[in-house]
Design a protein around this motif. Structure first.
Motif, short mmCIF file in Angstrom:
data_model
loop_
_atom_site.label_atom_id
_atom_site.label_comp_id
_atom_site.label_asym_id
_atom_site.label_seq_id
_atom_site.Cartn_x
_atom_site.Cartn_y
_atom_site.Cartn_z
N SER A 36 31.46 15.84 13.50
CA SER A 36 31.26 16.19 14.91
C SER A 36 29.79 16.13 15.26
O SER A 36 28.93 16.35 14.42
N TYR A 37 29.52 15.86 16.52
CA TYR A 37 28.15 15.86 17.02
C TYR A 37 28.17 16.19 18.51
O TYR A 37 29.22 16.12 19.17
N TYR A 38 27.01 16.56 19.03
CA TYR A 38 26.88 16.77 20.47
C TYR A 38 26.46 15.46 21.13
O TYR A 38 25.52 14.80 20.69
N ASN A 39 27.16 15.06 22.20
CA ASN A 39 26.72 13.88 22.94
C ASN A 39 25.66 14.27 23.96
O ASN A 39 25.25 15.44 24.04
N ASP A 40 25.19 13.31 24.74
CA ASP A 40 24.10 13.57 25.67
C ASP A 40 24.51 14.49 26.82
O ASP A 40 23.64 14.98 27.54
N GLU A 41 25.81 14.70 26.97
CA GLU A 41 26.29 15.62 28.00
C GLU A 41 26.46 17.04 27.46
O GLU A 41 26.91 17.93 28.20
N GLY A 42 26.14 17.24 26.20
CA GLY A 42 26.30 18.56 25.60
C GLY A 42 27.71 18.87 25.15
O GLY A 42 28.02 20.00 24.79
N THR A 57 42.80 4.76 10.92
CA THR A 57 43.04 5.27 12.26
C THR A 57 41.95 6.27 12.62
O THR A 57 41.68 7.20 11.86
N SER A 58 41.31 6.05 13.75
CA SER A 58 40.25 6.94 14.22
C SER A 58 40.67 7.59 15.52
O SER A 58 41.07 6.90 16.47
N LYS A 59 40.60 8.92 15.57
CA LYS A 59 40.86 9.66 16.80
C LYS A 59 39.57 10.33 17.25
O LYS A 59 38.87 10.93 16.44
N VAL A 60 39.30 10.22 18.54
CA VAL A 60 38.06 10.78 19.10
C VAL A 60 38.44 11.89 20.06
O VAL A 60 39.22 11.69 21.01
N TYR A 61 37.88 13.08 19.81
CA TYR A 61 38.13 14.24 20.66
C TYR A 61 36.82 14.64 21.32
O TYR A 61 35.77 14.70 20.67
N VAL A 62 36.87 14.94 22.61
CA VAL A 62 35.71 15.45 23.34
C VAL A 62 36.03 16.87 23.77
O VAL A 62 36.99 17.09 24.52
N THR A 190 34.31 0.91 21.87
CA THR A 190 34.47 2.36 21.79
C THR A 190 34.02 2.91 20.45
O THR A 190 34.05 2.21 19.43
N VAL A 191 33.62 4.18 20.45
CA VAL A 191 33.24 4.84 19.20
C VAL A 191 34.44 4.91 18.26
O VAL A 191 34.29 4.84 17.04
N GLY A 192 35.65 5.02 18.83
CA GLY A 192 36.85 5.06 17.99
C GLY A 192 37.07 3.75 17.26
O GLY A 192 37.32 3.73 16.05
N ALA A 193 36.97 2.62 17.97
CA ALA A 193 37.18 1.31 17.35
C ALA A 193 36.11 1.02 16.32
O ALA A 193 36.39 0.50 15.23
N ILE A 194 34.86 1.34 16.64
CA ILE A 194 33.76 1.07 15.71
C ILE A 194 33.91 1.90 14.44
O ILE A 194 33.74 1.39 13.33
N SER A 195 34.24 3.18 14.57
CA SER A 195 34.37 4.03 13.39
C SER A 195 35.56 3.61 12.52
O SER A 195 35.48 3.66 11.29
N GLU A 218 31.60 7.72 25.57
CA GLU A 218 31.66 7.31 24.16
C GLU A 218 32.07 5.85 24.00
O GLU A 218 32.86 5.49 23.13
N VAL A 219 31.50 4.99 24.85
CA VAL A 219 31.57 3.55 24.65
C VAL A 219 30.14 3.05 24.49
O VAL A 219 29.18 3.67 24.98
N LEU A 220 29.98 1.94 23.79
CA LEU A 220 28.65 1.45 23.47
C LEU A 220 27.87 1.14 24.75
O LEU A 220 28.38 0.47 25.66
N MET A 221 26.63 1.61 24.80
CA MET A 221 25.82 1.50 26.01
C MET A 221 25.46 0.05 26.31
O MET A 221 25.45 -0.38 27.46
N TYR A 222 25.17 -0.71 25.25
CA TYR A 222 24.86 -2.14 25.39
C TYR A 222 25.06 -2.78 24.03
O TYR A 222 25.31 -2.10 23.02
N ASP A 223 24.98 -4.13 23.96
CA ASP A 223 25.18 -4.83 22.70
C ASP A 223 24.20 -4.31 21.65
O ASP A 223 23.00 -4.18 21.91
N GLN A 224 24.73 -4.01 20.45
CA GLN A 224 23.90 -3.50 19.38
C GLN A 224 24.38 -4.07 18.04
O GLN A 224 25.56 -4.35 17.87
N ALA A 225 23.44 -4.21 17.11
CA ALA A 225 23.76 -4.77 15.79
C ALA A 225 23.18 -3.89 14.70
O ALA A 225 22.13 -3.26 14.88
N ILE A 226 23.86 -3.85 13.56
CA ILE A 226 23.48 -3.02 12.42
C ILE A 226 23.34 -3.88 11.17
O ILE A 226 24.20 -4.72 10.90
#
Length: 297
Positions: A36-42, A57-62, A190-195, A218-226
């Motif tokens: 778990s983590y805090y997003n920018d909205e707290g 399977t990834s489930k994302v809860y806010v 989405t953070v769910g698909a990426i995780s 919780e969707v990617l802000m812009y194209d990013q690579a790792i």
């Protein structure tokens, strides 16, 4: 009666805390890996991943409410994501949107808001951190003894030796272990698909999520690579009391190096503690002080 140099304190905390900023653990049976983590909205974002053979399977809860679900299959090379963001009165889901996520086909369906909830009151929540951990000697000063060691700070002031302080120094050798991967994701993934995708490959899910930038939904802000690579560090430590070495030890630790090549952010994440001194660095210094006291009896 204890005095700790600021830089040394930060180093101690990292090696006496859990090994990751997002500690992976089983929580209330909701997943094999949960963080778990805090997003920018707290809000508290909780990601629960369940693995079954070649499927993740990834489930994302806010704030405890299910907002995304993603299922990734290594066999079909597909990721199917549901985003629960339509009005509750909606009867039908929106037609799937398809795209490519690296070498996987990704489909996203928008569905009515979910009523599925989890209890977040007992979750360990860590703030997202974009800072490097002190894996190398960046920011440290040379020991001054011409021995190739770097200063980590001092510790002491014990009741039985209130005026005695030990000074801890460290040097290391590094081995590149390979395991290099390059992953890229597009704006809106989405953070769910990426995780779920990362989990299929055994990558450090929580640490990679920590260096990616997401919107409030919780969707990617812009194209990013790792870029992901693995290194092993062999650390040697010595404790000096009044300039003389009174304790030596070592640690051997393997890390993932995670580079967000889009933002230039780098994060080191511990992969495995292989062998060596497992206690906090304060215990190293204490051993040096104790050895010094024995030497002058």
């Amino acid at each position: 009666m204890k005095r700790i140099v600021g830089l040394f304190l930060a180093f101690i905390l990292i090696f006496s805390m859990p090994t990751t900023a997002f500690a992976a653990e089983s929580v209330n049976g909701i997943g094999d890996e949960v963080f778990s983590y805090y997003n920018d909205e707290g809000e508290i974002v909780t990601i629960a991943i369940t693995r079954n053979n070649n499927t993740a399977t990834s489930k994302v809860y806010v704030d405890g409410i299910l907002t995304q679900k993603a299922v990734a299959s290594a066999i079909t090379k597909t990721i199917e994501t549901e985003i629960y963001d339509l009005p509750a009165i909606s009867r039908n889901s929106v037609q799937a949107e398809k795209s490519m996520m690296n070498d996987f086909t990704s489909s996203v369906i928008h569905a009515p808001v979910s009523t599925q909830k989890i209890n977040v009151s007992n979750l360990k929540v860590q703030a997202r951190s974009l800072y490097n951990e002190p894996v190398d000697n960046s920011g440290l000063s040379s020991s001054g003894y011409g021995d190739g060691y770097y200063s980590l700070g001092s510790y002491g002031g014990y009741y039985y030796a209130p005026d005695v302080y030990g000074y801890l120094y460290r040097k290391y050798t590094r081995t590149y272990d390979g395991e290099t991967k390059h992953w890229s994701w597009g704006a809106g993934d989405t953070v769910g698909a990426i995780s779920a995708y990362i989990s299929l490959f055994g990558g450090p899910v929580s640490a990679i999520i920590a260096v990616l930038l997401f919107t409030a939904s919780e969707v990617l802000m812009y194209d990013q690579a790792i870029d992901l690579a693995t290194y092993t560090y062999d650390y040697s430590y010595r404790v000096r009391v009044y300039g003389t070495i009174h304790f030596t030890t070592q640690r051997n630790i393997t890390y993932w190096r995670i580079d967000n090549v889009t933002t230039g952010t780098t994060k080191w994440e511990e992969k495995s503690f292989n062998y060596g001194f497992s206690m906090a660095n304060t215990e190293m210094v204490k051993a040096g002080i104790d050895n010094y006291l024995l030497s002058i009896q």
